[in-house]
Design an enzyme around this catalytic site. Sequence first.
Site, PDB file in Angstrom:
ATOM      1  N   ARG A  80     -70.042  25.466 -28.830  1.00 40.56           N
ATOM      2  CA  ARG A  80     -69.594  24.155 -28.356  1.00 40.56           C
ATOM      3  C   ARG A  80     -69.463  24.229 -26.840  1.00 40.56           C
ATOM      4  O   ARG A  80     -68.691  25.039 -26.324  1.00 40.56           O
ATOM      5  CB  ARG A  80     -68.244  23.810 -29.000  1.00 40.56           C
ATOM      6  CG  ARG A  80     -67.675  22.538 -28.482  1.00 40.56           C
ATOM      7  CD  ARG A  80     -66.342  22.131 -29.118  1.00 40.56           C
ATOM      8  NE  ARG A  80     -65.839  21.031 -28.351  1.00 40.56           N
ATOM      9  CZ  ARG A  80     -64.624  20.967 -27.802  1.00 40.56           C
ATOM     10  NH1 ARG A  80     -63.745  21.911 -28.002  1.00 40.56           N
ATOM     11  NH2 ARG A  80     -64.289  19.936 -27.063  1.00 40.56           N
ATOM     12  N   HIS A 124     -65.604  16.375 -21.104  1.00 40.06           N
ATOM     13  CA  HIS A 124     -64.507  17.353 -21.083  1.00 40.06           C
ATOM     14  C   HIS A 124     -63.909  17.327 -19.675  1.00 40.06           C
ATOM     15  O   HIS A 124     -63.906  18.312 -18.951  1.00 40.06           O
ATOM     16  CB  HIS A 124     -65.018  18.734 -21.481  1.00 40.06           C
ATOM     17  CG  HIS A 124     -63.947  19.680 -21.962  1.00 40.06           C
ATOM     18  ND1 HIS A 124     -63.985  20.310 -23.184  1.00 40.06           N
ATOM     19  CD2 HIS A 124     -62.805  20.112 -21.380  1.00 40.06           C
ATOM     20  CE1 HIS A 124     -62.919  21.086 -23.335  1.00 40.06           C
ATOM     21  NE2 HIS A 124     -62.188  20.986 -22.237  1.00 40.06           N
ATOM     22  N   GLU A 169     -60.088  15.741 -26.226  1.00 42.58           N
ATOM     23  CA  GLU A 169     -58.667  15.542 -25.970  1.00 42.58           C
ATOM     24  C   GLU A 169     -58.370  14.367 -25.035  1.00 42.58           C
ATOM     25  O   GLU A 169     -57.884  14.559 -23.904  1.00 42.58           O
ATOM     26  CB  GLU A 169     -58.048  16.825 -25.389  1.00 42.58           C
ATOM     27  CG  GLU A 169     -58.211  18.033 -26.291  1.00 42.58           C
ATOM     28  CD  GLU A 169     -57.625  19.323 -25.682  1.00 42.58           C
ATOM     29  OE1 GLU A 169     -57.229  19.300 -24.512  1.00 42.58           O
ATOM     30  OE2 GLU A 169     -57.567  20.329 -26.389  1.00 42.58           O
ATOM     31  N   TYR A 300     -53.201  24.856 -30.839  1.00 48.51           N
ATOM     32  CA  TYR A 300     -52.706  26.083 -30.212  1.00 48.51           C
ATOM     33  C   TYR A 300     -51.286  26.431 -30.645  1.00 48.51           C
ATOM     34  O   TYR A 300     -50.928  27.591 -30.732  1.00 48.51           O
ATOM     35  CB  TYR A 300     -52.737  25.943 -28.683  1.00 48.51           C
ATOM     36  CG  TYR A 300     -54.156  25.898 -28.157  1.00 48.51           C
ATOM     37  CD1 TYR A 300     -54.809  27.065 -27.810  1.00 48.51           C
ATOM     38  CD2 TYR A 300     -54.844  24.686 -28.039  1.00 48.51           C
ATOM     39  CE1 TYR A 300     -56.115  27.048 -27.343  1.00 48.51           C
ATOM     40  CE2 TYR A 300     -56.149  24.652 -27.580  1.00 48.51           C
ATOM     41  CZ  TYR A 300     -56.784  25.839 -27.240  1.00 48.51           C
ATOM     42  OH  TYR A 300     -58.082  25.811 -26.796  1.00 48.51           O
TER      43      TYR A 300
HETATM   44  O1  IFM Z   1     -58.746  25.308 -21.628  1.00 48.80           O
HETATM   45  C1  IFM Z   1     -58.321  24.240 -22.391  1.00 48.80           C
HETATM   46  C2  IFM Z   1     -59.491  23.389 -22.828  1.00 48.80           C
HETATM   47  O2  IFM Z   1     -60.229  22.933 -21.750  1.00 48.80           O
HETATM   48  C3  IFM Z   1     -59.003  22.191 -23.602  1.00 48.80           C
HETATM   49  N1  IFM Z   1     -58.108  22.561 -24.651  1.00 48.80           N
HETATM   50  C4  IFM Z   1     -57.048  23.489 -24.352  1.00 48.80           C
HETATM   51  C5  IFM Z   1     -57.592  24.700 -23.624  1.00 48.80           C
HETATM   52  C6  IFM Z   1     -56.456  25.684 -23.308  1.00 48.80           C
HETATM   53  O3  IFM Z   1     -55.482  25.069 -22.528  1.00 48.80           O
END
Ligand code: IFM
Length: 452
Positions: A80, A124, A169, A300
């Site tokens: 990805r 992104h 996100e 996370y």
């Molecule tokens: O590094 C980031 C990523 O770009 C988007 N999601 C969370 C990751 C860790 O913070």
Amino acid sequence: MTVTKQITFPQNFIWGAATAAYQIEGAWDEDGAGESIWDRFSHTEGKVHEEHCGDTACDHYHRWQDDLDLMQSLNLRAYRFSIAWPRVLPDGRGAVNLAGLDYYDRLVDGLLARGIRPFVTLYHWDLPQALEDTGGWPARSTAEAFVEYADVVSRRLGDRVTDWITHNEPWCTAFLGHMFGVHAPGHRDAAKTAATVHHTLLSHGWAVPVLRRNSPGARVGIVLNPVDVTPATQSQADLQAAVLQDGLMNRLFLDPLYGRNYPADVVAYVEQQGATFKSVQPGDLEAVAAPTDFLGINMYSRAVVSAADAPDGKPMVTDKDVERTEMGWEVYPPALYNLLCRLYFDYKPASLIIAENGASYSDGPDETGRVVDTRRLRYIRDHLAQARRAMDAGVPLKGYFVWSLMDNFEWSFGYSQRFGIVWVDYDTQQRIPKDSAFWYRDVITNNGFDLI
Ligand code: IFM
């Protein structure tokens, strides 16, 4: 006696790793690329840890072939990555920079030649600065520009890319970038935040049919960062705070994407902050709810919420003595099970993928050159076990992408946080697979692992 449990996954389970353009590519101004909001932000004093920036990052733009060989050696089945919008459309819309498109064309071909399935993220976080200058995401015109961009990219790659992600996100785009000011473009403005929520979702909904048209048979989805929210206590105040937090981080995005409109309690809260959802026009909500093939989630940690904390939507833990990664995020694998079950049984997405999961630990090479990152290995292993548990409960989880393939630019934390399963020496650009990478390679080979 040690009890071993075998965790196995279906034959077609998608095993991958993830990155994003600004975090690894470097070459920020090469071959006709335009400036992005992250170039501008990181070049502005005081915005990023020790003034780090993505000018060089992992130099992946030049080293992509070696990096693809590395992925192949790790047996990755999917990768990805994101496309840098300003590389393709330096002004955000209008003139196409063919050199930028060619680069991603070669990357896709290189992946396919190595038997690795590309999952392409269109956004992104690296908006062309030119679009920020005409209003950025708070402006509806940026959603229109996103559709043009999606069209240009999918016309070129749509014959080979079978998995498309519109946004990564949007909560971060809206809240970190427009409410808390810690991500580009660095605004602190509730009205801009609300408009950004709507315009990112709207641009997603508008892009879905375009991607389907240009990439027949492809799967299209969006990636969110929903959070398993738990009240710190069972007090009325904490329960209410948890409901609001869930609203801001989860329902604000999931409800409209799955045809339920913006949640009334969150809209009321936003209005108390002096903002509105007046950017919603007739027909928008139908567009946002365009059917998709998968929901991607980045997971996370979890959020333990008490009324004493500001309802700012940031994952948080109370001052309990819990295990944390170096980001300060609590390690709580059952949250992945909770989240997957909640998302599936509440919203019924066609399928789910874990588009990111991983941990920041700074373990580096020892005197023999080996990187012993046992905590990361355990983190991934325990989350995969929870993912399997959710599948057993009926969740149609199709794949898992570790964040990240390699250490990289961690936004406002610069290079101080290392999420990679591959170590990057930023002086020499040497890559060293960590123990977690070798372990993950074996998981992929065996389609599972032993949980001891
Ligand atoms: O590094 C980031 C990523 O770009 C988007 N999601 C969370 C990751 C860790 O913070």
